[in-house]
Design a protein around this motif. Structure first.
Motif, PDB file in Angstrom:
ATOM      1  N   ILE A  64       0.851  -1.197   0.000  1.00  0.00           N
ATOM      2  CA  ILE A  64       0.000   0.000   0.000  1.00  0.00           C
ATOM      3  C   ILE A  64       0.885   1.245   0.000  1.00  0.00           C
ATOM      4  CG2 ILE A  64      -1.452   1.360   1.578  1.00  0.00           C
ATOM      5  CD1 ILE A  64      -2.993  -1.212   2.142  1.00  0.00           C
ATOM      6  N   THR A  88      -0.928  -3.247  -6.515  1.00  0.00           N
ATOM      7  CA  THR A  88      -2.371  -3.396  -6.265  1.00  0.00           C
ATOM      8  C   THR A  88      -2.847  -4.760  -6.767  1.00  0.00           C
ATOM      9  OG1 THR A  88      -2.699  -1.029  -6.494  1.00  0.00           O
ATOM     10  CG2 THR A  88      -4.649  -2.393  -6.724  1.00  0.00           C
ATOM     11  N   ARG A  91      -1.589  -7.455  -4.493  1.00  0.00           N
ATOM     12  CA  ARG A  91      -2.372  -7.450  -3.246  1.00  0.00           C
ATOM     13  C   ARG A  91      -3.729  -8.126  -3.480  1.00  0.00           C
ATOM     14  NH1 ARG A  91      -1.509  -2.310  -2.375  1.00  0.00           N
ATOM     15  NH2 ARG A  91      -3.514  -1.479  -3.056  1.00  0.00           N
ATOM     16  N   ARG A  92      -4.333  -7.827  -4.598  1.00  0.00           N
ATOM     17  CA  ARG A  92      -5.650  -8.384  -4.936  1.00  0.00           C
ATOM     18  C   ARG A  92      -5.596  -9.917  -4.953  1.00  0.00           C
ATOM     19  NH1 ARG A  92      -8.012  -7.016 -10.843  1.00  0.00           N
ATOM     20  NH2 ARG A  92      -8.253  -4.961  -9.919  1.00  0.00           N
ATOM     21  N   PHE A  97      -6.933  -8.932   3.801  1.00  0.00           N
ATOM     22  CA  PHE A  97      -6.875  -7.904   4.848  1.00  0.00           C
ATOM     23  C   PHE A  97      -7.991  -8.087   5.863  1.00  0.00           C
ATOM     24  CE2 PHE A  97      -4.089  -5.017   2.436  1.00  0.00           C
ATOM     25  CZ  PHE A  97      -3.369  -4.480   3.479  1.00  0.00           C
ATOM     26  N   ASN A 103     -14.590  -2.696   7.945  1.00  0.00           N
ATOM     27  CA  ASN A 103     -14.528  -2.148   6.579  1.00  0.00           C
ATOM     28  C   ASN A 103     -15.271  -2.991   5.549  1.00  0.00           C
ATOM     29  OD1 ASN A 103     -12.467  -0.840   8.158  1.00  0.00           O
ATOM     30  ND2 ASN A 103     -11.788   0.104   6.267  1.00  0.00           N
ATOM     31  N   LEU A 120     -13.129  -9.687  -8.231  1.00  0.00           N
ATOM     32  CA  LEU A 120     -11.964  -8.891  -8.643  1.00  0.00           C
ATOM     33  C   LEU A 120     -10.918  -9.776  -9.318  1.00  0.00           C
ATOM     34  CD1 LEU A 120     -11.180  -6.405  -5.737  1.00  0.00           C
ATOM     35  CD2 LEU A 120     -11.563  -5.853  -8.121  1.00  0.00           C
TER      36      LEU A 120
ATOM     37  N   THR B 299     -10.793   1.165   1.505  1.00  0.00           N
ATOM     38  CA  THR B 299     -10.984  -0.288   1.659  1.00  0.00           C
ATOM     39  C   THR B 299     -10.875  -0.983   0.302  1.00  0.00           C
ATOM     40  OG1 THR B 299     -12.485   0.113   3.493  1.00  0.00           O
ATOM     41  CG2 THR B 299     -12.602  -2.059   2.490  1.00  0.00           C
ATOM     42  N   LEU B 300     -11.563  -0.418  -0.682  1.00  0.00           N
ATOM     43  CA  LEU B 300     -11.553  -1.041  -2.008  1.00  0.00           C
ATOM     44  C   LEU B 300     -10.138  -1.079  -2.576  1.00  0.00           C
ATOM     45  CD1 LEU B 300     -14.804   0.527  -3.561  1.00  0.00           C
ATOM     46  CD2 LEU B 300     -14.492  -1.798  -2.708  1.00  0.00           C
ATOM     47  N   ARG B 301      -9.378  -0.003  -2.362  1.00  0.00           N
ATOM     48  CA  ARG B 301      -8.001   0.015  -2.863  1.00  0.00           C
ATOM     49  C   ARG B 301      -7.182  -1.029  -2.125  1.00  0.00           C
ATOM     50  NH1 ARG B 301      -5.261   1.157  -5.822  1.00  0.00           N
ATOM     51  NH2 ARG B 301      -3.899   2.909  -5.361  1.00  0.00           N
ATOM     52  N   SER B 302      -7.450  -1.200  -0.824  1.00  0.00           N
ATOM     53  CA  SER B 302      -6.696  -2.177  -0.035  1.00  0.00           C
ATOM     54  C   SER B 302      -6.935  -3.595  -0.516  1.00  0.00           C
ATOM     55  CB  SER B 302      -7.088  -2.093   1.450  1.00  0.00           C
ATOM     56  OG  SER B 302      -6.783  -0.829   1.945  1.00  0.00           O
ATOM     57  N   ILE B 303      -8.177  -3.893  -0.896  1.00  0.00           N
ATOM     58  CA  ILE B 303      -8.454  -5.276  -1.295  1.00  0.00           C
ATOM     59  C   ILE B 303      -8.189  -5.514  -2.786  1.00  0.00           C
ATOM     60  CG2 ILE B 303     -10.112  -5.654   0.579  1.00  0.00           C
ATOM     61  CD1 ILE B 303     -12.344  -5.433  -1.431  1.00  0.00           C
ATOM     62  N   GLY B 304      -7.702  -4.477  -3.483  1.00  0.00           N
ATOM     63  CA  GLY B 304      -7.223  -4.736  -4.836  1.00  0.00           C
ATOM     64  C   GLY B 304      -7.889  -3.982  -5.963  1.00  0.00           C
ATOM     65  N   TYR B 305      -8.720  -3.004  -5.636  1.00  0.00           N
ATOM     66  CA  TYR B 305      -9.259  -2.155  -6.716  1.00  0.00           C
ATOM     67  C   TYR B 305      -8.135  -1.228  -7.186  1.00  0.00           C
ATOM     68  CZ  TYR B 305     -14.328  -3.019  -6.620  1.00  0.00           C
ATOM     69  OH  TYR B 305     -15.565  -3.562  -6.746  1.00  0.00           O
ATOM     70  N   THR B 306      -7.962  -1.128  -8.493  1.00  0.00           N
ATOM     71  CA  THR B 306      -6.951  -0.198  -9.013  1.00  0.00           C
ATOM     72  C   THR B 306      -7.540   1.216  -9.039  1.00  0.00           C
ATOM     73  OG1 THR B 306      -7.695  -0.528 -11.274  1.00  0.00           O
ATOM     74  CG2 THR B 306      -5.918  -1.958 -10.496  1.00  0.00           C
TER      75      THR B 306
END
Lengths: 233, 435
Positions: A64, A88, A91-92, A97, A103, A120, B299-306
């Protein structure tokens, strides 16, 4: 300074990791030449005072944030060599997390929240639905598939968050104060569940916590103090 | 799915954004429809009057002496060189014709055929109707659909001697503030839709009647000409008496069009201003929505949204609002257009020339333009907040969620203060500043 011995076979390792922030004109060093390595299936608790840099460390490990210097290797991949977009995507696919405040996405149902990482990762819908259902069953909330998060208790929300973090079979799970927003009893239940699922699936779990009870589930302990990562005695 | 649910979860924001863009599109479309309809009506009216004339002799004081026409028809130099037809033009309103401005056209039926086929004894005109123009004083013709729409029926010439029968076809006309009477003695049968619309607001009569009704005895409004391509018009111009001049029909038409162009550009600019208000509403609502959802984006960026996915998601929401707003705006625009066309026509009538629009044109291009403008404007308005959303550092999800929640709890207090400030402002406005 070397805090732990590193080997090239470790699943997760970081080396000479330094990170600082500017607070106005003042540069504050949060991490200074930190080293560590973690084996597959290992559960590690990182302890430390508020503001000691625990969350910053998780941000660097997950890609991050980028460090000022040093390297982070996850499953043979140097994250610091990747672009922001590639970090990113990494991480996906590879990281799950768990957040202190759960969240969950409030506009999605429990089922949709858990299916999100699979979508995703472009898992076909029927397979994704099956995996999400299996995961929810594992956390005991399959009957809440169509419920929206706001209808759930804190403990239930965190169990859904666990399901979302694990559903896409990540190799590494990062948990930031996973019990920090739960009462003692619920926190213990959630922590037991997280540790059990991580062990069953042989996932590396790295959790940041203030809680001694939560940390008790770990295989080893590290303490972050004054930018240094030290083994906890 | 995520975008749609977000919009539905915040219905007030959703309604404000949709309403904003719908209003912008509606105003834009209605003005466009009004402009298009007025321009189309003007074209039809011009075509109806000009016909196939290539040139016209006009007077600098809006009239030409009849003697000029007599000379053209009798002088051997000009008689065989080109076709000519006199014209008396006036504008009339009548209670029997809904007080709508009509163009009264006085013609010479014997000279008309080459110019305006549907007027001068063509297959669409009843011969007895044309004959009545020459034999009955005050005789006028209307198109059959127009007469039908106003419930008017023509009288036969022999019925006019009976006062009770004549009253049924008598028209009270107001021309230049003077009240005159005319008799509907026949109908024109348009052969196609173009002719029908061209004749829609036309009263046809002969030269003498038109001069009598408009009080311009001995004067013509213009003399229409069909000049051969190789004709030397300069010789004709030189032969014309002082105060008259030869102009091409094309030039006259374009001059009038240019007169209204600036007015129509102004209207279009004003309609775009309405769209700008819609854009501003979308920008504000979207910015608010993005700020409100910073932890979610984290949150979305953390779980992998670009970043691109987040940017696309916010733009997708805007496009959805834009499409819905544009759809509503198109419907509303057509309704508003009915009213706007009357206002635009009235202004054109007051400032430029007489034009009557009896129905709005709804060209697909206006609807397409309005729809696209709505969607594109929404997307453009949402681009800065979408970029802001895409730029949210994912670490916010880890460290700021609690902070954001606490900030949200202050929203009520801040909104209350805002309301109080607005109230104070309103009170200040009511204080008289002058005795």
């Amino acid at each position: 300074m070397q805090n732990t011995i590193t080997t090239m076979t470790a699943f997760l390792r970081f080396h000479d990791l330094t990170k600082s922030y500017y607070e106005g004109e003042v540069r504050r060093v949060v991490l200074q030449n930190a080293h560590a390595e973690f084996q597959p299936g290992e559960i590690t608790a990182i302890l430390g005072k508020s503001g000691s840099g625990k969350s910053t460390l998780l941000n660097l490990i997950s890609g991050i944030d980028a460090p000022d210097s040093g390297q982070v290797w996850v499953d043979g991949q140097d994250l610091t060599a990747l672009s922001e977009r590639d970090r990113t995507l990494f991480r996906r696919a590879r990281i799950g997390f768990v957040f202190q405040f759960f969240n969950l996405i409030p506009t999605l149902t429990v089922g949709e929240n858990v299916s999100l990482p699979l979508e995703l990762n472009r898992i076909p819908r029927p397979e994704a639905q099956q995996k999400a259902q299996d995961m929810l069953e594992a956390v005991g909330l399959l009957d809440r598939w169509r419920t929206f998060p706001e209808k759930l208790s804190g403990g239930e929300q965190q169990r859904v968050a666990l399901a979302r973090a694990l559903v896409h079979d990540p190799l590494l799970i990062l948990a930031d104060e996973p019990t920090g927003n739960l009462d003692e009893e619920t926190g213990a239940q959630v922590m037991s569940l997280l540790a059990r699922l991580a062990r069953e699936q042989n996932r590396t779990l790295l959790m940041v916590t203030h809680s001694r009870e939560a940390a008790a589930h770990a295989d080893r302990f590290l303490r972050l103090s004054h930018g240094q990562l030290l083994p906890e005695q | 799915m995520l975008s749609l649910r977000t919009l539905l979860r915040h219905p007030i924001q959703f309604i404000i954004m949709t309403f904003g863009i719908a209003l912008g599109v509606a105003v834009m479309v209605s003005i466009d429809l009004a402009n298009t309809s007025a321009a189309r009506a003007f074209d039809l009216s011009t075509s109806a009057v000009t016909g196939r004339a290539t040139h016209a002799i006009v007077g600098s004081n809006q009239s030409v002496d009849e003697s000029v026409y007599v000379r053209l028809r009798t002088d051997p130099q000009w008689r065989e060189a080109f076709e000519s037809a006199p014209l008396v033009l006036a504008y009339a309103v009548s209670p029997q014709l809904g007080e709508v401005p009509f163009t009264m056209l006085g013609i010479d039926p014997f000279a008309e055929a080459p110019f305006r086929s549907y007027l001068g004894g063509g297959p669409q005109t009843q011969p007895e109707a044309i004959a009545s123009l020459l034999t009955v004083p005050g005789a006028v013709l209307l198109s059959a659909p127009t007469a039908e729409s106003y419930g008017l029926e023509p009288c036969a010439p022999d019925e006019l001697s009976d006062t009770s029968l004549a009253d049924a076809c008598r028209l009270t006309l107001s021309i230049d503030g003077e009240t005159r009477h005319a008799y509907l003695t026949g109908l024109l049968e348009p052969s196609d839709d173009f002719a029908r619309r061209a004749l829609d607001t036309l009263i046809l009569t002969d030269i003498a009647t038109a001069q009598s009704l408009s009080g311009t005895s001995g004067k013509l409004t213009q003399i229409d000409l069909i000049l051969p391509e190789d004709f030397d018009s300069s010789a004709l111009s030189a032969a014309l008496p002082a105060g008259t001049l030869l102009v091409s029909s094309e030039l006259r038409s374009s001059q009038v069009t240019q007169m209204t162009a600036a007015f129509q550009v102004n209207l279009t600019a004003l309609s775009l201003l309405a769209l700008l208000v819609g854009i501003f509403l979308i920008y504000n609502a979207m910015t608010f929505s993005v700020v409100q959802r910073r932890p979610l984006f984290g949150t979305l960026r953390s779980i992998g949204y670009t970043r691109e996915q987040i940017f696309g998601m916010v733009l997708g929401e805007a496009a959805l609002v834009g499409a819905l707003g544009a759809g509503l705006g198109l419907g509303l625009g057509i309704l508003l257009g009915q009213g706007a066309v009357q206002m635009v026509t009235q202004t054109i009538n007051d400032l430029f020339f007489v034009v009557t629009v009896r129905g709005i044109q709804i060209p697909a291009s206006s609807l397409l333009k309005g729809g696209l403008a709505g969607v594109i404007a929404s997307i453009l308005a949402a681009a800065p907040p979408a970029w802001e959303a895409a730029s949210v550092p994912p670490r916010l999800a880890l460290s700021r969620a609690g902070l954001e929640s606490r900030a949200q709890s202050a929203v009520g207090l801040v909104a209350g203060l805002g309301l109080l400030a607005a109230l104070i402002g309103a009170v200040i406005l009511t204080i008289p500043t002058r005795n």
